[in-house]
Design an enzyme around this catalytic site. Sequence first.
Site, short mmCIF file in Angstrom:
data_model
loop_
_atom_site.label_atom_id
_atom_site.label_comp_id
_atom_site.label_asym_id
_atom_site.label_seq_id
_atom_site.Cartn_x
_atom_site.Cartn_y
_atom_site.Cartn_z
CB CYS A 1 -2.16 42.09 -72.67
SG CYS A 1 -0.91 43.27 -72.14
NE ARG B 1 -1.51 39.78 -69.35
CZ ARG B 1 -3.07 39.76 -69.30
NH1 ARG B 1 -3.60 38.62 -69.16
NH2 ARG B 1 -3.48 40.80 -69.05
CG ASP C 1 -2.70 40.02 -65.30
OD1 ASP C 1 -1.23 40.38 -65.40
OD2 ASP C 1 -3.29 41.01 -65.05
P1 4NP Z 1 -0.39 43.28 -68.71
O1 4NP Z 1 -0.67 42.99 -67.02
O2 4NP Z 1 -2.04 43.21 -69.12
O3 4NP Z 1 0.07 41.66 -69.28
O4 4NP Z 1 0.42 44.23 -69.12
C1 4NP Z 1 -1.02 44.17 -66.40
C2 4NP Z 1 -0.41 45.20 -66.06
C3 4NP Z 1 -1.00 46.19 -65.48
C4 4NP Z 1 -2.28 46.08 -64.67
C5 4NP Z 1 -2.95 44.73 -64.98
C6 4NP Z 1 -2.36 43.80 -66.02
N1 4NP Z 1 -2.91 47.14 -64.11
O5 4NP Z 1 -3.97 46.87 -63.30
O6 4NP Z 1 -2.24 48.09 -63.71
#
Ligand code: 4NP
Length: 155
Positions: free
Chosen positions: A12, A18, A126
């Site tokens: 991800c 995720r 997300d």
């Molecule tokens: P992930 O969620 O991609 O599912 O781990 C996110 C975690 C952090 C960020 C964006 C999505 N961020 O912008 O820091």
Amino acid sequence: MPDSGPRILFVCLGNICRSPLAEAAFTREAAKAGLAVAVDSAGTGAWHVGNPPDRRAQAVASRNGVDISGYRARQVDPTDFRRFSHIVALDRDNLATLERLRPPGGAELSLLLDHAAGRSGEAVADPYYGGDADFDTTWADVTAGARGLVAALKG
Ligand code: 4NP
């Protein structure tokens, strides 16, 4: 990492919401099915490298009987395309990034929900800017994808 059997990397953006949940759900579904696999997760972004999963991701895993507190975020590495047989993206943006990075002959790429019946092409949303209910949806989605992927790999 076993040198036979599928080697699956879930990817991800941050590797704190995720993809750790996909790793946890897939590990559990593979074990239930008696499928020997190597599993890991990573992010296309580097913001959270070295961090444990988001507290809300840890909480939803815990509500579903899985402890992911020991996971640590890392960024996708060029060697991943040789080390893994399958790299599974959680959404289309991350799939597009992986398509740009993939060397010829590198790991097979897919979207996680391509493996869930009737959901091909769908993204796992997300949940980072959401709440606990969004993380429950994430868990349901990654479990659906993980079950389908285990079934496909079992053949
Ligand atoms: P992930 O969620 O991609 O599912 O781990 C996110 C975690 C952090 C960020 C964006 C999505 N961020 O912008 O820091």
